[in-house]
Structures are given as C-alpha cells and as structure tokens.
Design a protein around this motif. Structure first.
Motif, PDB file in Angstrom:
ATOM      1  N   ILE A 191       0.859  -1.187   0.000  1.00  0.00           N
ATOM      2  CA  ILE A 191       0.000   0.000   0.000  1.00  0.00           C
ATOM      3  C   ILE A 191       0.891   1.232   0.000  1.00  0.00           C
ATOM      4  N   SER A 192       0.832   1.989  -1.086  1.00  0.00           N
ATOM      5  CA  SER A 192       1.698   3.159  -1.227  1.00  0.00           C
ATOM      6  C   SER A 192       1.042   4.429  -0.700  1.00  0.00           C
TER       7      SER A 192
ATOM      8  N   HIS B 220       7.992  -0.928  12.367  1.00  0.00           N
ATOM      9  CA  HIS B 220       6.592  -1.294  12.579  1.00  0.00           C
ATOM     10  C   HIS B 220       5.702  -0.652  11.517  1.00  0.00           C
ATOM     11  N   ARG B 221       5.893   0.625  11.269  1.00  0.00           N
ATOM     12  CA  ARG B 221       5.090   1.304  10.257  1.00  0.00           C
ATOM     13  C   ARG B 221       5.348   0.723   8.871  1.00  0.00           C
ATOM     14  N   LEU B 222       6.600   0.413   8.595  1.00  0.00           N
ATOM     15  CA  LEU B 222       6.958  -0.117   7.282  1.00  0.00           C
ATOM     16  C   LEU B 222       6.299  -1.470   7.049  1.00  0.00           C
ATOM     17  N   SER B 223       6.184  -2.285   8.088  1.00  0.00           N
ATOM     18  CA  SER B 223       5.566  -3.603   7.932  1.00  0.00           C
ATOM     19  C   SER B 223       4.088  -3.481   7.597  1.00  0.00           C
ATOM     20  N   LEU B 224       3.460  -2.340   7.895  1.00  0.00           N
ATOM     21  CA  LEU B 224       2.064  -2.123   7.553  1.00  0.00           C
ATOM     22  C   LEU B 224       1.896  -1.637   6.122  1.00  0.00           C
TER      23      LEU B 224
ATOM     24  N   LEU C 214       7.551  10.124  11.630  1.00  0.00           N
ATOM     25  CA  LEU C 214       7.809   8.707  11.365  1.00  0.00           C
ATOM     26  C   LEU C 214       6.918   8.173  10.255  1.00  0.00           C
ATOM     27  N   ASP C 215       5.662   8.615  10.207  1.00  0.00           N
ATOM     28  CA  ASP C 215       4.771   8.184   9.131  1.00  0.00           C
ATOM     29  C   ASP C 215       5.321   8.601   7.772  1.00  0.00           C
ATOM     30  N   ARG C 216       5.817   9.836   7.679  1.00  0.00           N
ATOM     31  CA  ARG C 216       6.359  10.326   6.408  1.00  0.00           C
ATOM     32  C   ARG C 216       7.617   9.560   6.021  1.00  0.00           C
ATOM     33  N   LEU C 217       8.489   9.290   6.982  1.00  0.00           N
ATOM     34  CA  LEU C 217       9.718   8.561   6.680  1.00  0.00           C
ATOM     35  C   LEU C 217       9.401   7.133   6.230  1.00  0.00           C
ATOM     36  N   ALA C 218       8.464   6.473   6.912  1.00  0.00           N
ATOM     37  CA  ALA C 218       8.088   5.118   6.508  1.00  0.00           C
ATOM     38  C   ALA C 218       7.512   5.115   5.093  1.00  0.00           C
ATOM     39  N   TRP C 219       6.739   6.135   4.771  1.00  0.00           N
ATOM     40  CA  TRP C 219       6.178   6.235   3.417  1.00  0.00           C
ATOM     41  C   TRP C 219       7.299   6.379   2.389  1.00  0.00           C
ATOM     42  N   HIS C 220       8.314   7.182   2.692  1.00  0.00           N
ATOM     43  CA  HIS C 220       9.440   7.340   1.770  1.00  0.00           C
ATOM     44  C   HIS C 220      10.145   6.008   1.527  1.00  0.00           C
ATOM     45  N   VAL C 221      10.387   5.249   2.604  1.00  0.00           N
ATOM     46  CA  VAL C 221      11.075   3.958   2.462  1.00  0.00           C
ATOM     47  C   VAL C 221      10.225   2.988   1.656  1.00  0.00           C
ATOM     48  N   ALA C 222       8.923   2.892   1.979  1.00  0.00           N
ATOM     49  CA  ALA C 222       8.044   1.961   1.266  1.00  0.00           C
ATOM     50  C   ALA C 222       7.961   2.309  -0.208  1.00  0.00           C
ATOM     51  N   THR C 223       7.856   3.589  -0.512  1.00  0.00           N
ATOM     52  CA  THR C 223       7.776   4.002  -1.913  1.00  0.00           C
ATOM     53  C   THR C 223       9.055   3.664  -2.652  1.00  0.00           C
TER      54      THR C 223
END
Length: 299
Positions: free
Chosen positions: A82-83, A147-151, A278-287
């Motif tokens: 989920i991006s 944790h956020r990245l795993s979601l 942290l939400d923004r950073l996790a989004w950057h990594v996932a993307t």
C-alpha cells in the motif's frame, strides 16, 4: 496413526488500476487503551483488510487420525503493498473505535518478503535528550519505523540491533557514503541476514521558549527531526537518504523520565508530531522499495 496435511495457497490479484480506489474499515476496542492507541490499532486493522482484498496467502495445517480431522489450523497473511491511503472517517460506537480508509495506490505482492533490519539511530546532539528526561530514542525511533513499514510494505522486519554503523564517538551527522560505513553495513546485514539495512540519526529534539502574552503560562516549541539512510545489505550501497522535520508547540516537555513511543509520549503534542515524522519517513522507504522492486522485475 496420525497424519499431518499441509496446504499453502497464494491468491494474488492485480494492482489497482489508475483512478480506482478501494475502501476498508478497521476496528479496535477502546477499553484499556488511550484514544490514540485505539485509533492506531483501528488503522492497522483497516490496512490489513485492504491488503487482503489484493492478495492473501493461506497456510493450513490439518491433523487426521483414523480418517477424521482432529485439528485444523488456518493462518492468513496479506501480501499487498500500500503506497498511499487516507483516513476518510472515524468514530466511536459501543466501546469500539471505527476507522474507514481509502487506498489509492496499492498492488499485490506474490514474491518473497523483503527482509529489512535496523540499527540504533545516534543523537546528533545528545545534550538535547538529557534536557528534559525523554529517553529511548536511539532504539525506539528505528523500531517504530520498522513497525510502520511492515504495515505499508511486504517486509519481514527485524528488531533494531545495537551496533555502530558509523564511526563511534564521531560528532555531527554520519557520512553514509564513506567506504568504512559501507563495510560495516555489509557486515551487520550479513549477520542479521537481511536484504536492506535501515540506519539514521535523530537530528534535532531541542526546544525553545515562546514569548508570553498577557500573563499566560510559558509555552514551548520543540522540533522532531530525523534523517534516515537505506542501504542494500549485500553491497552496502546507499539507496535512499531522507530527512523529515516538524516543529510542535504545546505539550512538548515532560516532568518525569518518559520513554519514547510509550502511551504517555504518544498522548502528548510532541508525541503526535513525532508520529507524523515517522509516518512520512516510513512512506518514503516503502515508496522507494516499491520502485526498486519494479526495476528488478523489468527485463
């Protein structure tokens, strides 16, 4: 004689077409939880349901004796990336917290999980942390990111390891492109058996006093600023570097020693601001992981 039957099934649907969205709802009990914790759990539940609409792996184990099934276990794992999603509506009802999300960018992942680990994030200016008692940032920040990245991504997160990926005792920001850093990253990733290693630094957690107006109580402003580095485990190559910062006013100082990411911390103004970072950073990594996976699949 007892027999065990194993079943592994992968149901995989295509990614969302351009302009399409899917909706999912999540629930979490309010009893024994803060409102912030219940909301987070409800969002996690909604993300799981959204992921299940795109792809799910079914693991089933049955035990039979004398021709009859005496034990049957089924475990589901979602396999979707989920991006981008948005919370559309949230409400409380009959002791439950409800969240409805809309997912705009997502696709199913039928391949193996990405194994990702993390190391402690050093404090660029450690005196900032001691100023008001907040502690646990070095391990807490990368654990919260994993944790956020795993979601968001089909990853297999490993807990943060206490290891020096940068030069021990060095001041200022680490230099992620140094040859020495690359060698240390390779060694840590090999020991952790991960594909990618997440590192970073807590750049700024300092605070300042705001001017008083009309005899009101003193207010404070505090910055939550974190820089992250994503390395390929086998080569130590730096593939992503991002910094996200957010100034927060209000409840940003703590009377007693408070652990990072605890309920007390998350319920504060500063905790909510740090969660945004942290939400923004996790989004950057996932993307970025999504783009790397897409590049690997292209001929």
């Amino acid at each position: 004689m007892m027999r065990a039957l194993l079943l592994f099934t992968l149901l995989c649907l295509p990614a969302l077409a351009s302009g399409q969205s899917l909706f999912a709802e999540g629930l979490a009990p309010l009893e024994g939880r803060s409102l912030q914790q219940a909301r987070r759990e409800a969002v996690e539940d909604a993300l799981w349901h959204a992921s299940a609409q795109l792809g799910v792996t079914i693991h089933s184990r049955s035990e039979a004796a004398a021709g009859e099934v005496i034990r049957d276990e089924i475990r589901l794992e979602t396999g979707a990336e989920i991006s981008r999603y948005e919370v559309m509506e949230e409400w409380e009802e009959e002791g439950l917290y409800h969240v409805q999300i809309r997912v705009d960018e997502a696709r199913a992942l039928c391949g193996e999980k990405i194994r990702i680990g993390a190391v402690q994030f050093p404090l660029v200016r450690p005196a900032q942390q001691r100023a008001d008692g907040l502690h646990g940032l070095e391990r807490g920040v990368p654990d919260a990111l994993l944790h956020r990245l795993s979601l968001l991504q089909r990853v297999e997160p490993h807990r943060t390891r206490q290891a020096f990926w940068h030069e021990p005792g060095a001041t200022g920001l680490p230099r992620p492109r140094d040859a020495g850093v690359r060698r240390r990253v390779q060694a840590i990733a090999r020991e952790m058996e991960v594909d990618y290693l997440l590192a970073g630094a807590v750049v700024d957690v300092g605070h300042e006093n705001l001017p008083r107006w009309g005899g009101w109580l003193q207010r404070h402003r505090r910055r939550a600023e974190v820089e992250i580095y994503l390395f390929k485990g086998d080569t130590g190559e730096l593939v992503l570097q991002r910094r996200v910062s957010r100034p927060v006013e209000g409840e940003v100082l703590f009377d007693a020693r408070v652990v990072f990411d605890s309920h007390r911390f998350r319920d504060s103004d500063y905790g909510r601001g740090f969660e945004w970072v942290l939400d923004r950073l996790a989004w950057h990594v996932a993307t970025h992981l999504s783009s790397l996976a897409g590049a690997d699949r292209r001929p």
